[in-house]
Design a protein around this motif. Structure first.
Motif, mmCIF file in Angstrom:
data_model
loop_
_atom_site.group_PDB
_atom_site.id
_atom_site.type_symbol
_atom_site.label_atom_id
_atom_site.label_comp_id
_atom_site.label_asym_id
_atom_site.label_seq_id
_atom_site.Cartn_x
_atom_site.Cartn_y
_atom_site.Cartn_z
ATOM 1 N N ALA A 47 30.199 -6.487 -5.091
ATOM 2 C CA ALA A 47 29.422 -6.458 -6.234
ATOM 3 C C ALA A 47 28.353 -7.232 -6.234
ATOM 4 O O ALA A 47 28.339 -8.589 -5.439
ATOM 5 N N GLN A 49 26.663 -8.549 -8.448
ATOM 6 C CA GLN A 49 26.773 -9.437 -9.709
ATOM 7 C C GLN A 49 28.104 -10.111 -9.604
ATOM 8 O O GLN A 49 29.044 -9.475 -8.803
ATOM 9 N N ALA A 53 33.490 -6.346 -13.524
ATOM 10 C CA ALA A 53 32.457 -5.421 -13.581
ATOM 11 C C ALA A 53 32.123 -4.939 -15.026
ATOM 12 O O ALA A 53 32.843 -5.186 -15.993
ATOM 13 N N THR A 57 26.492 -3.042 -13.315
ATOM 14 C CA THR A 57 26.922 -3.572 -12.257
ATOM 15 C C THR A 57 26.487 -2.848 -11.006
ATOM 16 O O THR A 57 26.786 -1.598 -10.910
#
Length: 158
Positions: A47, A49, A53, A57
């Motif tokens: 991911a 970020q 999630a 995202t």
């Protein structure tokens, strides 16, 4: 499982029932770094970020498609905790990919997973090979997903 091709778009739909509650399955589906464990064509995923999630995202995925390595950016475009996760490529990306995981409670504390996949801009010469590969992989993917959920301690986050 249903796979069809319409105007260069491959659509695959499948439903699988599990004896596990939806939150346990959702935790595994949103555990992006674990995807290679249940989707062998995914070589790596992360991911962009911090997890967990959520809507927006971004996920960066490295796959093998018909023996070739590809890089795909997917964005969480729909997110309902323990019920729905949709990942898709940005609008201008080619090929376009859209994956949707919808969970519904079922009897005896289990749940049903409805999976929908769309692949757009599949070259006409490759459509049969892609459909054949998908039909062999998807059943195995969801067997492996069930095994991962079974092995996780109750309440383990994704």
């Amino acid at each position: 499982m249903m796979i069809n091709l319409d105007r260069g778009v491959i659509r695959l739909e499948d439903s699988v029932s599990y004896p596990y509650p939806a939150p346990a399955l959702f935790a595994a589906i949103t555990d992006f770094p674990a995807y290679p464990w249940w989707q062998p064509d995914v070589l790596g995923i992360r991911a962009a970020q911090a997890l967990p999630a959520g809507l927006g995202t971004q996920v960066l995925e490295v796959d093998t498609v018909m023996g070739r390595q590809t890089h795909v950016t997917l964005i969480v475009t729909e997110y309902q905790q323990d019920r729905l996760l949709t990942l898709q490529t940005p609008a201008a990306a080619r090929p376009r990919v859209r994956q949707q995981y919808r969970l519904q409670p079922a009897g005896n504390g289990g749940c049903r997973l409805d999976f929908h996949l769309e692949l757009d801009d599949v070259p006409k010469l490759a459509d049969h090979l892609v459909k054949t590969q998908l039909s062999h992989q998807v059943e195995r993917f969801f067997d492996e997903l069930g095994a991962i959920v079974a092995a996780r301690p109750a309440g383990t986050p994704g």
